[in-house]
Design an enzyme around this catalytic site. Sequence first.
Site, PDB file in Angstrom:
ATOM      1  N   GLY A 114       0.817  -1.219   0.000  1.00 46.27           N
ATOM      2  CA  GLY A 114       0.000   0.000   0.000  1.00 46.27           C
ATOM      3  C   GLY A 114       0.840   1.253   0.000  1.00 46.27           C
ATOM      4  O   GLY A 114       0.513   2.238   0.664  1.00 46.27           O
ATOM      5  N   ALA A 115       1.919   1.236  -0.779  1.00 45.72           N
ATOM      6  CA  ALA A 115       2.916   2.313  -0.698  1.00 45.72           C
ATOM      7  C   ALA A 115       2.700   3.446  -1.682  1.00 45.72           C
ATOM      8  O   ALA A 115       3.515   4.370  -1.746  1.00 45.72           O
ATOM      9  CB  ALA A 115       4.319   1.729  -0.907  1.00 45.72           C
TER      10      ALA A 115
ATOM     11  N   GLY B 175      -0.674   7.866   1.124  1.00 46.41           N
ATOM     12  CA  GLY B 175      -0.798   7.947   2.575  1.00 46.41           C
ATOM     13  C   GLY B 175       0.444   7.583   3.357  1.00 46.41           C
ATOM     14  O   GLY B 175       1.571   7.907   2.989  1.00 46.41           O
ATOM     15  N   ILE B 176       0.230   6.885   4.466  1.00 50.38           N
ATOM     16  CA  ILE B 176       1.318   6.505   5.358  1.00 50.38           C
ATOM     17  C   ILE B 176       2.302   5.580   4.651  1.00 50.38           C
ATOM     18  O   ILE B 176       3.515   5.674   4.844  1.00 50.38           O
ATOM     19  CB  ILE B 176       0.750   5.817   6.624  1.00 50.38           C
ATOM     20  CG1 ILE B 176      -0.142   6.785   7.398  1.00 50.38           C
ATOM     21  CG2 ILE B 176       1.876   5.325   7.519  1.00 50.38           C
ATOM     22  CD1 ILE B 176      -0.906   6.139   8.541  1.00 50.38           C
ATOM     23  N   GLY B 177       1.771   4.688   3.805  1.00 45.78           N
ATOM     24  CA  GLY B 177       2.637   3.771   3.078  1.00 45.78           C
ATOM     25  C   GLY B 177       3.611   4.500   2.167  1.00 45.78           C
ATOM     26  O   GLY B 177       4.786   4.123   2.070  1.00 45.78           O
TER      27      GLY B 177
ATOM     28  N   SER C 142      -3.330  -1.215  14.960  1.00 46.60           N
ATOM     29  CA  SER C 142      -4.016  -0.013  15.452  1.00 46.60           C
ATOM     30  C   SER C 142      -4.406  -0.219  16.906  1.00 46.60           C
ATOM     31  O   SER C 142      -4.588  -1.357  17.358  1.00 46.60           O
ATOM     32  CB  SER C 142      -5.266   0.260  14.614  1.00 46.60           C
ATOM     33  OG  SER C 142      -6.079   1.251  15.222  1.00 46.60           O
TER      34      SER C 142
ATOM     35  N   TYR D 229     -13.115  -4.011  11.275  1.00 44.28           N
ATOM     36  CA  TYR D 229     -11.800  -3.366  11.319  1.00 44.28           C
ATOM     37  C   TYR D 229     -11.085  -3.676  12.639  1.00 44.28           C
ATOM     38  O   TYR D 229      -9.904  -4.048  12.648  1.00 44.28           O
ATOM     39  CB  TYR D 229     -11.962  -1.857  11.157  1.00 44.28           C
ATOM     40  CG  TYR D 229     -10.645  -1.108  11.145  1.00 44.28           C
ATOM     41  CD1 TYR D 229      -9.831  -1.125  10.027  1.00 44.28           C
ATOM     42  CD2 TYR D 229     -10.223  -0.383  12.263  1.00 44.28           C
ATOM     43  CE1 TYR D 229      -8.613  -0.444  10.008  1.00 44.28           C
ATOM     44  CE2 TYR D 229      -9.016   0.298  12.260  1.00 44.28           C
ATOM     45  CZ  TYR D 229      -8.222   0.268  11.131  1.00 44.28           C
ATOM     46  OH  TYR D 229      -7.022   0.937  11.127  1.00 44.28           O
TER      47      TYR D 229
END
Length: 414
Positions: A127-128, A131-133, A256, A288
């Site tokens: 997921g790069a 966002g954070i990725g 999380s 989630y």
Amino acid sequence: MVGMLNDSDSEDELPPGWEEMTTTNGNVYYVNHYTKGTQWTHPRTGRTKIVEGELPSGWERCVSEDGQILFVDHMNRTTTYTDPRLAFATEYRESSQPVRQRFDGSSTALSVLHGRDLRGKIAIVTGANTGIGFETARSLALHGCKVILACRDTKKGEEAVQRIKQERETAACEVLQLDLSSLHSVKEAAEKFKQKYRTLHILILNAGVFAIPYQLTQDGYETTFQVNHLSHFYFTLLLEHPIRSCHNSRVVVVSSESHRFSSLQTVEDFHQLILSPPTYKYWFMGAYNNSKLCNVLFTQELSRRWPSVNVFSCHPGNMVSSSLSRYSWTLRLLFMIVRPFTKSLQQAASTSVFCATAPELEGLTGLYFNNCYRCDASNTALDPALAARLWSVSQEMIINVMKKDKLWETLALK
């Protein structure tokens, strides 16, 4: 309020909305009830504290049915969530903990890597492309690491690579097509990587979905569970040889604090119909939370099975303004409102990067981190029986899909 002193001029007095609490191993942390955030340092003094020694006479520490730590005063017949030793907390001494805190919630991924040379290292970040990725991959690449951006959309992945190369032309980045909603795609991605590389120093399992409507993957499993846990589990196992071929290799699972609110509590809860529920039992937040608990349990069991690998799970931050909320306009609005009070993407990527590269973590494994510092996961997340059960059920679910694929292949040949 806990931690508030009678003398309002005291330097140690907490600001309104803050509360002082302790972990099971005695670390003092501070809760901001306005932002729902936590940190290890005092909000005014910046100091870190720890409580040590036995509980006062007549006190007992207990764990409630929902996993909360309680302190019982048998003499006065009262119960509280507050550790009575807080009144005598002492400032942190380096010898008190095996991991010294160098960074906190305000640190960025780039500051964590300041002065580091990661040339010769190979990393995969799922997921790069956003966002954070993306910030995780970017930070590693700018410090010399060869980074494979594992993304579902290769076009967006290539755009992310170009953004990194605009900052550093010599940055070593490439895209690997990985669709976590398909176990077949996961297998293909792992095989493509192994055809080209023999070693993998860092694997960061960052990709995830949140607040999506009920839907099944092409493998027949509920999407949140498969994308957030099952496919990452499979991807990791397929990469076992290149990971275990490296000295001090790292696997970082982005979980999380939501894992603390999972409804999965007993071994009986860990079977396919609960992990991947039918539509009438589906609630997006529950799905989630459960998937994030699976992340930590997977970390625990992987660290036991692969003792030569440094395996960590971490919390990136609360309600970080990333693409995670893209499936719900109400959540996008909420994330936009709280954005000034939450971490930036660079700050949110810091804990993943710290777990993946910090020299002081070499030889450690199975730990959970928040704000670049070790903290306690929930009691449920640390239950070895649950971790072992999740591992076996996850394997069964993957085998079921592989058997179906072989059956279809056989029918196609006929």
